[in-house]
Design a protein around this motif. Structure first.
Motif: not given
Length: 375
Positions: A239, A276, A274
């Motif tokens: 992440r 954020h 991913s």
């Protein structure tokens, strides 16, 4: 002293000594502990100093906050995480510099430590801005950084994680730093010779998982741009926390980072990396900020943290112009400022998103429905 009390650290108990780094005053301690009762009832968690030992409950250390929070949950002894379990990794990265990436990394790490989490920071930027933020003069000190650890491990040498490589920032192991200096830039030429170089950081993590498992979370500050080391860190972290300044250049840089993540996922379909996003530098007086925010929301739906960081002059004062020793994150330098409040809100949100726990079997429940409570 009864069994119900939590002992002060030696740094506070000894008269004449200043409070240790990371210690906070009562009001902030109550807020970060999520204490809903009175100040008097909060103090009841701690023994009063003996007469002559100084003021009553002047400050509280991160370790005391941890112990108090565990006691509030009915936990009498430290519930250590399994030694074979990696903690969550918050990997701060962006495709350009000047977006406040190091500011966010330093402040969320400091704030999580002040909430009682054991935190390890890794400075993976040859500019060593995170290292300087915590008062280490990398131009004069001998630094052993993540590059040294990677090279030693890949060449079959044991990595000695003593205080020359992992430096204590807050006492009692509550906030440590794997520092950096300009020589980290040399790691790129060596990485080009390593087989399966994308997994080089993950191999180091797996080999020394017992060390990393002592922490509740790892916060990594990466160099701007794209490099072999940044890709290897992303492969290990899975992440990315992308810090995006609300201007046109940063939005274009975010496109580069998103493409980089896409390419890594295409090369390794099982990775499922991913991103954020944290929007930084919001100024309501500038129409470009609102427009940039709307563009981000349209391009990355559901990926932007609800806590938007405004533009505050306080952040510019974190790094001293005169001495690295006088530098520090906002909760140390200006704990009552609006900037500190914004960092606390962001940190609580990220604790929920990255599933950071006070101890592995005790989820921390922030102001977010994303956190989960077991049982």
């Amino acid at each position: 002293m009864s069994d119900d009390t939590i002992e002060f650290s030696d740094a506070i108990a000894q008269p004449g000594m200043g409070p240790p780094r990371g210690a906070i005053k009562l009001k902030l301690a109550m807020e970060l502990s999520r204490w809903a009762g009175s100040a008097q009832s909060f103090r009841a968690f701690f023994p009063a100093p003996t007469k002559g030992e100084g003021s009553y409950h002047n400050v509280y250390t991160p370790l005391q906050i941890r112990e108090a929070r565990l006691r509030m949950m009915g936990i009498e002894q430290e519930p250590w995480r399994p030694i074979d379990l990696m903690p969550p990794i918050i990997y701060c990265r962006m495709a350009k510099g000047g977006v406040g990436k190091t500011t966010i990394a330093a402040n969320i790490a400091s704030c999580m430590a002040m909430q009682g989490h054991r935190v390890l920071m890794i400075d993976a930027d040859p500019q060593a801005s995170l290292t300087s933020m915590f008062g280490i003069d990398w131009t004069s000190e001998k630094i052993r950084h993540i590059g040294h650890a990677l090279r030693d491990h890949e060449q079959g040498y044991p990595v000695i994680f003593d205080e020359t490589i992992i430096r204590p920032i807050y006492p009692d192991g509550m906030l440590d730093l794997l520092a950096s200096d300009i020589t980290l830039a040399n790691i790129e030429s060596w990485l080009s010779t390593v087989m399966n170089r994308e997994a080089v950081v993950e191999r180091l993590f797996k080999a020394y998982v017992e060390l990393w498992s002592a922490y509740d979370v790892i916060v990594i500050d990466s160099a701007p741009g794209s490099s072999q080391l940044s890709n290897a860190l992303m492969y290990a972290a899975k992440r990315v926390l992308a810090v995006v300044m609300l201007d046109g250049q940063s939005i274009k840089a975010m496109e580069v980072l998103a493409h980089n993540i896409h390419e890594l996922n295409r090369a390794y379909p099982d990775l499922k990396a991913s991103v954020h996003l944290v929007a930084n530098g919001f100024d309501a007086r500038q129409t470009t900020c609102q427009a940039s925010l709307e563009i981000l929301r349209a391009a990355y739906p559901g990926m932007i943290d609800p806590c938007i960081i405004p533009r505050y002059a306080s952040f510019a004062r974190q790094v001293s112009l005169y001495s690295d020793a006088e530098s520090g994150p906002i909760l140390e330098r200006e704990p009552n400022s609006p900037a500190a409040k914004a960092i606390i809100d962001l940190t609580r949100s990220l604790i929920g998103f990255f599933d950071v726990k006070l101890a592995e079997q005790i989820p921390v429940v922030p102001d977010s429905t994303r956190a989960r409570r077991k049982g």
